[in-house]
Write an enzyme that holds these catalytic residues in place. Structure first.
Site, PDB file in Angstrom:
ATOM      1  N   ASP A 202     -48.737 -20.584  21.379  1.00 25.79           N
ATOM      2  CA  ASP A 202     -48.414 -21.187  20.097  1.00 25.79           C
ATOM      3  C   ASP A 202     -49.097 -22.544  19.948  1.00 25.79           C
ATOM      4  O   ASP A 202     -49.149 -23.336  20.894  1.00 25.79           O
ATOM      5  CB  ASP A 202     -46.885 -21.347  20.005  1.00 25.79           C
ATOM      6  CG  ASP A 202     -46.421 -21.826  18.654  1.00 25.79           C
ATOM      7  OD1 ASP A 202     -46.795 -21.196  17.649  1.00 25.79           O
ATOM      8  OD2 ASP A 202     -45.682 -22.827  18.596  1.00 25.79           O
ATOM      9  N   GLU A 243     -53.055 -18.999  19.063  1.00 24.87           N
ATOM     10  CA  GLU A 243     -52.959 -19.356  17.658  1.00 24.87           C
ATOM     11  C   GLU A 243     -53.684 -20.691  17.507  1.00 24.87           C
ATOM     12  O   GLU A 243     -53.199 -21.730  17.947  1.00 24.87           O
ATOM     13  CB  GLU A 243     -51.497 -19.512  17.235  1.00 24.87           C
ATOM     14  CG  GLU A 243     -51.349 -19.965  15.785  1.00 24.87           C
ATOM     15  CD  GLU A 243     -49.992 -20.544  15.490  1.00 24.87           C
ATOM     16  OE1 GLU A 243     -49.467 -20.273  14.407  1.00 24.87           O
ATOM     17  OE2 GLU A 243     -49.456 -21.295  16.333  1.00 24.87           O
ATOM     18  N   HIS A 310     -45.868 -13.178  11.282  1.00 24.26           N
ATOM     19  CA  HIS A 310     -44.496 -13.634  11.070  1.00 24.26           C
ATOM     20  C   HIS A 310     -44.456 -14.977  10.349  1.00 24.26           C
ATOM     21  O   HIS A 310     -43.387 -15.396   9.906  1.00 24.26           O
ATOM     22  CB  HIS A 310     -43.767 -13.740  12.405  1.00 24.26           C
ATOM     23  CG  HIS A 310     -44.391 -14.724  13.343  1.00 24.26           C
ATOM     24  ND1 HIS A 310     -45.664 -14.548  13.867  1.00 24.26           N
ATOM     25  CD2 HIS A 310     -43.941 -15.889  13.857  1.00 24.26           C
ATOM     26  CE1 HIS A 310     -45.954 -15.556  14.654  1.00 24.26           C
ATOM     27  NE2 HIS A 310     -44.939 -16.388  14.670  1.00 24.26           N
ATOM     28  N   ASP A 311     -45.588 -15.654  10.241  1.00 24.32           N
ATOM     29  CA  ASP A 311     -45.654 -16.927   9.532  1.00 24.32           C
ATOM     30  C   ASP A 311     -46.108 -16.726   8.094  1.00 24.32           C
ATOM     31  O   ASP A 311     -46.377 -15.612   7.659  1.00 24.32           O
ATOM     32  CB  ASP A 311     -46.620 -17.868  10.258  1.00 24.32           C
ATOM     33  CG  ASP A 311     -46.043 -18.384  11.560  1.00 24.32           C
ATOM     34  OD1 ASP A 311     -44.819 -18.571  11.640  1.00 24.32           O
ATOM     35  OD2 ASP A 311     -46.822 -18.593  12.506  1.00 24.32           O
TER      36      ASP A 311
END
Length: 553
Positions: A202, A243, A310-311
């Protein structure tokens, strides 16, 4: 190494949150027993790698990304034993599992932060980033504007301000502290020992950034090299998937020029141009992004392509006029937009549930150079709930059947409400109904995944953008060990006929891999390819099957 050793090159990744996938414990929250029962479904779908979003102990103020124990499984999802049983089932099916590694920050409820705030002599004090005074630029660099107002918040107990790139309940770790780095490697080693095949990391640009009040935010990529060395010593074929929403020209800093840092990165530059092409019919910026990202990936690394995640759908790399055009088409209401840069919607509603456009989008996803990633539920056209806060709108439970709560749970209340009204309600959209319908979108996608897995050129081949004479048509060719493919996608609402001249060996014959509309070149060596509105074509060059003709090296 043989190409089969690079398992991630030809993978099909499926992203899910255990909390919203299936509940067997009866408490309204998904769990590892429920996921384990659904692994056979994923295997039949064609998925080869599952990406699990955070399942660690957490106050759950940010969907589990506010971790309070990196070594524990949240009791909401079951026990560590349930996790191991799920892993064992995945391995038995030949499936890989990648887990989220949230190395940039912790919850303020983490014992490390509690110890750091309580005692200035605590060894954990330097694991976080502090300042006696709030820096003047504290309102700059927020990730969630206008929801988030600052990146520095005063802690009363410590009597200092602590830095948080994200929400104030997520305190940033000092990733350049040697003691913290050693702990990070222990965390990685722990989950590798339990059988995971790697980590989705992340917020990597913030992870490698030097932090502090009045500190110039220089990125130190040595951390990625250290993590990669540790990873490969512990598990030869484990991977790190990042990411990192950065321009294509900066990607080599993350991959490493020799591919010795990250193996995989989510392809944000292409993702944002895909939606611009879908909104406008203009494929030129997408073609440019494909060229730029292709020029900036080492042989031993790979881009991961995706449609939704999911974002929010982040459009921050588009120009303002481009972004406004995408908003106009896909998020015309202010409630559909988020953080001044993104869209909080699912794919099917964005595309008006138009089967032609949905097939175009997924055909493109699987035809792009790189590894495809699916967001859970997109295989059935899952909808959204805009009444939910921020990004929760796209995180509703999976819809398995037409039973109450979509077969997700037997509890009276689900962790988030299942979509229950309209054309996206669970009575209309669910796995069971689509499994029974041979013409369903899900069954169409299964057939496409099967074709994709057999096309080694897409995973390994050199990709080139071909000239079509139409700004609405994207044509790509791929070459690998003497085998070649061509794909075409029409982003226009009108049919297109495009001339195609190929310099590839055997290029006078194109064999349709999805339909039966093969093409033979005309007298001047050009193919006339007919594409329906939002049409797509996959061709193999010269032969039906390249297995016998592909060179061994």
């Amino acid at each position: 190494m043989a190409i089969d050793d690079y398992w991630f090159k030809n993978a099909v990744i499926y992203c899910l949150n255990v909390a919203t996938y299936m509940d067997c414990n009866g408490d309204g929250v998904g769990d590892f027993e429920g996921l384990s029962r659904r692994l056979d479904y994923l295997h039949a779908l064609g998925v080869t790698c599952v990406w699990l979003q955070p399942f660690y102990c957490s106050p759950n103020r940010d969907n589990g990304y506010d971790v309070s124990d990196f070594y524990g499984v949240s009791p909401r999802f079951g026990s560590a034993g349930d996790f191991v049983e799920c892993m064992n089932h995945a391995h038995a099916l030949g499936m890989r599992v990648v887990v989220d590694l949230v190395a940039n920050h912790t919850s303020v409820d983490h014992p490390w932060f509690k110890a750091a705030r309580a005692d200035p002599e605590s060894p954990y004090r330097d694991w976080y980033v502090w300042s006696d005074k709030r820096p003047r630029d504290h309102a700059q660099g927020t990730v969630f504007p206008p929801v988030q107002k600052t990146t520095w918040t005063r802690d009363k107990e410590a009597g200092k301000y602590y830095f948080h790139r994200f929400y104030e309940h997520q305190a940033d770790l000092n990733t350049h502290n040697k003691a913290y780095r050693e702990e990070l490697y222990k965390i990685m080693g722990y989950w590798l020992q339990l059988g995971v095949s790697g980590f989705r990391m992340d917020a990597v640009p913030f992870l490698v950034e030097r932090k502090g009040a009045n500190v110039k935010p220089v990125k130190d990529f040595a951390l990625l090299e250290e993590m990669r060395r540790f990873l490969q010593w512990r598990s030869r074929d484990a991977i790190m998937l990042a990411e990192a929403n950065v321009p294509a020209g900066e990607s080599l800093n993350y991959f490493g020029e020799e591919g010795d840092r990250l193996q995989m990165m989510l392809n944000f530059p292409v993702n944002q141009r895909v939606f611009y092409a879908m909104a406008t019919g203009d494929a030129k910026p997408l073609a440019q992004a494909i060229v730029e990202t292709g020029d900036n990936v080492p042989r031993d690394a790979q881009w991961v392509n995706f449609l939704r995640s999911h974002d929010e759908l982040d459009l921050g790399r588009l120009t303002k006029p481009q972004r406004e055009r995408v908003f106009e088409v896909f998020a015309p209401e202010p409630t559909m937009q988020l953080y001044d840069r993104g869209i909080r919607r699912r794919l099917a509603p964005m595309l008006g549930n138009d089967r032609r456009r949905m097939e175009l989008a997924f055909s493109l996803l699987f035809a792009l150079p790189g590894t495809p990633m699916l967001q859970y539920g997109d295989e059935i056209g899952l909808g959204e709930d805009l009444a939910l806060n921020e990004r929760e709108a796209t995180r509703t439970p999976m819809q398995w059947t037409a039973e109450p709560h979509g077969g997700f749970t037997k509890a009276k209340k689900a962790v988030l409400p299942v979509v229950d009204e309209g054309i996206y309600g669970y009575r209309e959209v669910n796995v069971d109904a689509q499994r029974r319908d041979p013409d369903s979108f899900m069954n169409w996608l299964v057939r496409l995944i099967r074709v994709r897995k057999e096309c080694t050129e897409l995973a390994w081949g050199k990709c080139e953008v071909l000239e079509t004479g139409s700004p609405s048509v994207l044509a790509l060719s791929y070459e690998f060990r003497g085998a070649s493919m061509v794909t075409l996608h029409n982003f226009d609402q009108a049919a297109q006929t495009v001339p195609l001249r190929l310099k590839l060996e055997g290029g006078e014959r194109l064999v349709d891999l999805i339909g039966e509309a093969h093409s033979d070149a005309g007298g001047r060596g050009a193919h006339e390819i007919v594409l329906d509105a939002y049409g797509y074509r996959w061709f193999r060059v010269g032969v039906v099957d390249e297995t016998l003709t592909r060179a061994p090296y």
